[in-house]
Write a protein that holds these residues in place. Structure first.
Motif, PDB file in Angstrom:
ATOM      1  N   THR A 242      73.700   3.133 -85.026  1.00 19.72           N
ATOM      2  CA  THR A 242      74.229   4.439 -85.390  1.00 19.72           C
ATOM      3  C   THR A 242      73.383   5.068 -86.493  1.00 19.72           C
ATOM      4  O   THR A 242      72.731   4.366 -87.275  1.00 19.72           O
ATOM      5  CB  THR A 242      75.682   4.333 -85.876  1.00 19.72           C
ATOM      6  OG1 THR A 242      75.726   3.550 -87.087  1.00 19.72           O
ATOM      7  CG2 THR A 242      76.575   3.690 -84.826  1.00 19.72           C
ATOM      8  N   ALA A 243      73.424   6.391 -86.544  1.00 19.57           N
ATOM      9  CA  ALA A 243      72.753   7.137 -87.601  1.00 19.57           C
ATOM     10  C   ALA A 243      73.610   8.352 -87.938  1.00 19.57           C
ATOM     11  O   ALA A 243      74.498   8.738 -87.172  1.00 19.57           O
ATOM     12  CB  ALA A 243      71.352   7.564 -87.171  1.00 19.57           C
TER      13      ALA A 243
ATOM     14  N   ILE B 263      81.286   9.829 -95.412  1.00 22.77           N
ATOM     15  CA  ILE B 263      82.408   9.098 -94.814  1.00 22.77           C
ATOM     16  C   ILE B 263      81.959   8.379 -93.552  1.00 22.77           C
ATOM     17  O   ILE B 263      82.247   7.196 -93.352  1.00 22.77           O
ATOM     18  CB  ILE B 263      83.576  10.057 -94.515  1.00 22.77           C
ATOM     19  CG1 ILE B 263      84.227  10.514 -95.822  1.00 22.77           C
ATOM     20  CG2 ILE B 263      84.607   9.389 -93.603  1.00 22.77           C
ATOM     21  CD1 ILE B 263      85.291  11.572 -95.636  1.00 22.77           C
ATOM     22  N   HIS B 264      81.241   9.089 -92.683  1.00 23.26           N
ATOM     23  CA  HIS B 264      80.766   8.467 -91.444  1.00 23.26           C
ATOM     24  C   HIS B 264      79.867   7.267 -91.753  1.00 23.26           C
ATOM     25  O   HIS B 264      80.011   6.194 -91.149  1.00 23.26           O
ATOM     26  CB  HIS B 264      80.004   9.492 -90.608  1.00 23.26           C
ATOM     27  CG  HIS B 264      80.878  10.443 -89.867  1.00 23.26           C
ATOM     28  ND1 HIS B 264      80.783  10.654 -88.502  1.00 23.26           N
ATOM     29  CD2 HIS B 264      81.884  11.244 -90.290  1.00 23.26           C
ATOM     30  CE1 HIS B 264      81.686  11.553 -88.129  1.00 23.26           C
ATOM     31  NE2 HIS B 264      82.358  11.919 -89.196  1.00 23.26           N
ATOM     32  N   ALA B 265      78.922   7.458 -92.679  1.00 26.69           N
ATOM     33  CA  ALA B 265      77.999   6.373 -93.008  1.00 26.69           C
ATOM     34  C   ALA B 265      78.742   5.166 -93.566  1.00 26.69           C
ATOM     35  O   ALA B 265      78.465   4.010 -93.187  1.00 26.69           O
ATOM     36  CB  ALA B 265      76.958   6.867 -94.013  1.00 26.69           C
TER      37      ALA B 265
ATOM     38  N   LEU C 299      74.494   0.635 -88.869  1.00 23.24           N
ATOM     39  CA  LEU C 299      73.971   1.880 -89.405  1.00 23.24           C
ATOM     40  C   LEU C 299      72.489   1.686 -89.701  1.00 23.24           C
ATOM     41  O   LEU C 299      72.108   0.788 -90.465  1.00 23.24           O
ATOM     42  CB  LEU C 299      74.712   2.273 -90.682  1.00 23.24           C
ATOM     43  CG  LEU C 299      74.258   3.577 -91.338  1.00 23.24           C
ATOM     44  CD1 LEU C 299      74.575   4.778 -90.455  1.00 23.24           C
ATOM     45  CD2 LEU C 299      74.918   3.752 -92.721  1.00 23.24           C
ATOM     46  N   VAL C 300      71.637   2.527 -89.083  1.00 17.84           N
ATOM     47  CA  VAL C 300      70.194   2.312 -89.219  1.00 17.84           C
ATOM     48  C   VAL C 300      69.499   3.386 -90.036  1.00 17.84           C
ATOM     49  O   VAL C 300      68.384   3.159 -90.535  1.00 17.84           O
ATOM     50  CB  VAL C 300      69.523   2.216 -87.822  1.00 17.84           C
ATOM     51  CG1 VAL C 300      69.995   0.969 -87.097  1.00 17.84           C
ATOM     52  CG2 VAL C 300      69.792   3.455 -86.985  1.00 17.84           C
ATOM     53  N   ALA C 301      70.123   4.575 -90.211  1.00 18.79           N
ATOM     54  CA  ALA C 301      69.453   5.630 -90.982  1.00 18.79           C
ATOM     55  C   ALA C 301      70.420   6.767 -91.269  1.00 18.79           C
ATOM     56  O   ALA C 301      71.426   6.957 -90.578  1.00 18.79           O
ATOM     57  CB  ALA C 301      68.240   6.170 -90.222  1.00 18.79           C
ATOM     58  N   VAL C 302      70.075   7.550 -92.295  1.00 20.02           N
ATOM     59  CA  VAL C 302      70.780   8.800 -92.595  1.00 20.02           C
ATOM     60  C   VAL C 302      69.727   9.888 -92.776  1.00 20.02           C
ATOM     61  O   VAL C 302      68.559   9.596 -93.061  1.00 20.02           O
ATOM     62  CB  VAL C 302      71.662   8.687 -93.853  1.00 20.02           C
ATOM     63  CG1 VAL C 302      72.761   7.652 -93.652  1.00 20.02           C
ATOM     64  CG2 VAL C 302      70.832   8.362 -95.087  1.00 20.02           C
ATOM     65  N   CYS C 303      70.154  11.138 -92.626  1.00 18.99           N
ATOM     66  CA  CYS C 303      69.196  12.243 -92.681  1.00 18.99           C
ATOM     67  C   CYS C 303      69.851  13.486 -93.275  1.00 18.99           C
ATOM     68  O   CYS C 303      71.015  13.788 -92.986  1.00 18.99           O
ATOM     69  CB  CYS C 303      68.686  12.543 -91.268  1.00 18.99           C
ATOM     70  SG  CYS C 303      67.580  13.962 -91.158  1.00 18.99           S
ATOM     71  N   ASP C 304      69.084  14.212 -94.074  1.00 18.22           N
ATOM     72  CA  ASP C 304      69.519  15.501 -94.607  1.00 18.22           C
ATOM     73  C   ASP C 304      68.284  16.270 -95.043  1.00 18.22           C
ATOM     74  O   ASP C 304      67.326  15.672 -95.548  1.00 18.22           O
ATOM     75  CB  ASP C 304      70.472  15.309 -95.792  1.00 18.22           C
ATOM     76  CG  ASP C 304      71.316  16.548 -96.073  1.00 18.22           C
ATOM     77  OD1 ASP C 304      72.550  16.467 -95.923  1.00 18.22           O
ATOM     78  OD2 ASP C 304      70.753  17.597 -96.434  1.00 18.22           O
ATOM     79  N   ILE C 305      68.296  17.603 -94.854  1.00 15.05           N
ATOM     80  CA  ILE C 305      67.158  18.406 -95.302  1.00 15.05           C
ATOM     81  C   ILE C 305      67.083  18.450 -96.819  1.00 15.05           C
ATOM     82  O   ILE C 305      66.029  18.751 -97.389  1.00 15.05           O
ATOM     83  CB  ILE C 305      67.211  19.839 -94.730  1.00 15.05           C
ATOM     84  CG1 ILE C 305      68.521  20.530 -95.117  1.00 15.05           C
ATOM     85  CG2 ILE C 305      67.030  19.822 -93.218  1.00 15.05           C
ATOM     86  CD1 ILE C 305      68.573  21.999 -94.721  1.00 15.05           C
TER      87      ILE C 305
ATOM     88  N   VAL D 295      70.220   9.644-102.042  1.00 16.37           N
ATOM     89  CA  VAL D 295      71.404   9.061-102.686  1.00 16.37           C
ATOM     90  C   VAL D 295      72.248   8.297-101.676  1.00 16.37           C
ATOM     91  O   VAL D 295      72.646   7.156-101.918  1.00 16.37           O
ATOM     92  CB  VAL D 295      72.239  10.167-103.375  1.00 16.37           C
ATOM     93  CG1 VAL D 295      73.611   9.624-103.784  1.00 16.37           C
ATOM     94  CG2 VAL D 295      71.506  10.715-104.585  1.00 16.37           C
ATOM     95  N   LEU D 296      72.529   8.923-100.521  1.00 22.72           N
ATOM     96  CA  LEU D 296      73.357   8.238 -99.531  1.00 22.72           C
ATOM     97  C   LEU D 296      72.619   7.055 -98.916  1.00 22.72           C
ATOM     98  O   LEU D 296      73.217   5.982 -98.703  1.00 22.72           O
ATOM     99  CB  LEU D 296      73.792   9.212 -98.431  1.00 22.72           C
ATOM    100  CG  LEU D 296      74.719   8.621 -97.360  1.00 22.72           C
ATOM    101  CD1 LEU D 296      75.980   8.035 -97.991  1.00 22.72           C
ATOM    102  CD2 LEU D 296      75.072   9.668 -96.315  1.00 22.72           C
ATOM    103  N   GLY D 297      71.326   7.224 -98.624  1.00 19.85           N
ATOM    104  CA  GLY D 297      70.562   6.119 -98.065  1.00 19.85           C
ATOM    105  C   GLY D 297      70.572   4.903 -98.969  1.00 19.85           C
ATOM    106  O   GLY D 297      70.764   3.761 -98.513  1.00 19.85           O
ATOM    107  N   ASN D 298      70.382   5.128-100.270  1.00 21.88           N
ATOM    108  CA  ASN D 298      70.407   4.013-101.224  1.00 21.88           C
ATOM    109  C   ASN D 298      71.804   3.419-101.343  1.00 21.88           C
ATOM    110  O   ASN D 298      71.966   2.202-101.499  1.00 21.88           O
ATOM    111  CB  ASN D 298      69.926   4.488-102.594  1.00 21.88           C
ATOM    112  CG  ASN D 298      68.444   4.814-102.605  1.00 21.88           C
ATOM    113  OD1 ASN D 298      67.685   4.351-101.747  1.00 21.88           O
ATOM    114  ND2 ASN D 298      68.006   5.622-103.557  1.00 21.88           N
TER     115      ASN D 298
END
Length: 332
Positions: A4-5, A15-17, A28-34, A41-44
């Motif tokens: 999931t990402a 919340i989803h992450a 969970l393999v990755a998160v993304c935001d422009i 912050v969320l990735g860490n």
């Protein structure tokens, strides 16, 4: 496990992450935001790689399913992008700002063989599930009266795009749509809606009354700019009894049944309070289970489309001051 990402690292994306991270059947393999800082912050926080490009994330980590938790006006382009990469989609509500866009998103995913799920999470709240069961148990042939309210501070105070209805859809499309989807599931098809809306720089309030084929009337209120904490409540009444509850009630449900007039008391009250398994966890877990089994979810993409149509009809009624028919409507 299902890879999931998450695209969108704001409140809902977080919340989803978090839920994916704690779900045994998900990886969970990755998160993304422009917004690189938000992505970092969320990735860490959840311990995965972060991206500022959705294309790069989809191509490099190759998730099986992606959650889209970005501002509403960005939903459909990102649904299309995920579908182009063969990735199944869980999109936050509302699916789109118009029914035409929602239909396009559904058709696009179907043509590319990917599943599309939409996060109308209210159906996963325990009290609302109990409410639906209670309505069936009361079962008045003449239907009943339903009232629901959601109120809280104006989200435009935090994210400016909420103040632009061309981007957010306003309080009906963004907030009231929770209850619009719920009443479709609880009461079936409606005949018409009559709505009122008041909007200023600090307040966006709407009230909408839906008349159903089986006789039930559902009156919904949604309020951005309420001078207090967020709260929601509901009450259903018919000839057989009353059911009430709300978010400030500890997810408790109160059922008052009508009894014979010869009884010493006019009603019997049965409170019910249960410990919640988080509804967002339940929602995502359910969607992933449907992805594995091929079964239809509790809330289908078609349900999400109809919720957008009904919300648009309420907006039209609020703008014109006239009731709007819902049965057989086209182009709303």
């Amino acid at each position: 496990m299902i890879r999931t990402a998450v695209i969108g690292c704001g409140g809902m994306g977080s919340i989803h992450a978090d839920r994916y991270k704690s779900m045994p059947e998900a990886e969970l393999v990755a998160v993304c935001d422009i917004d690189e800082k938000a992505a970092e912050v969320l990735g860490n926080l959840v311990g995965v790689r972060y991206y500022i490009s959705a294309v790069e994330m989809l191509e490099q980590v190759k998730p099986e399913v992606v959650s889209i938790a970005v501002p509403t006006f960005m939903h459909v382009p990102l649904v299309r992008l995920a579908a182009d990469h063969g990735v199944h989609v869980i999109c936050e509500k509302p699916l789109a700002l118009t029914s035409q866009e929602a239909e396009e998103a559904i058709r696009y995913c179907e043509e590319r063989g990917v599943r599309l799920f939409v996060g109308h999470v209210v159906r996963f709240f325990r009290s609302y599930r109990q409410l639906a069961e209670g309505i069936k148990q009361l079962g008045s042939a003449q239907g009943g009266i339903y009232h629901a309210k959601r109120a809280g501070s104006h989200p435009g105070n935090v994210k400016a795009w909420f103040r632009d209805p061309q981007l957010s859809g306003g309080v009906i499309m963004d907030l009231m749509i929770h209850d619009i989807d719920y009443i479709r599931g609880a009461f079936g098809e409606a005949l018409e809606v009559y709505a009122f809306q008041h909007q200023s720089e600090t307040i966006n309030y709407a009230s909408a009354t839906f008349r159903f084929k089986k006789g039930t009337l559902a009156q919904l209120e949604a309020f951005w700019g309420y001078p207090g904490s967020f709260h929601s409540s509901f009450e259903y009444a018919d000839a057989e009894g009353i059911i009430s509850g709300g978010a400030n009630d500890g997810e408790s449900l109160h059922i008052r049944r009508s009894v014979a007039s010869s009884s010493a008391s006019g009603a019997v009250e049965t409170p019910s309070s249960v410990l919640l398994k988080d509804p967002y966890f339940e929602e995502l877990e359910h969607f992933l289970a449907c992805l594995r089994s091929g079964e239809e979810p509790i809330v289908t993409a078609q349900d999400a489309l109809e919720a957008v149509r009904w919300a648009a009809a309420a907006q039209k009624s609020g703008a014109t001051g006239q009731p709007v028919r819902l049965d057989g409507m086209e182009g709303i």
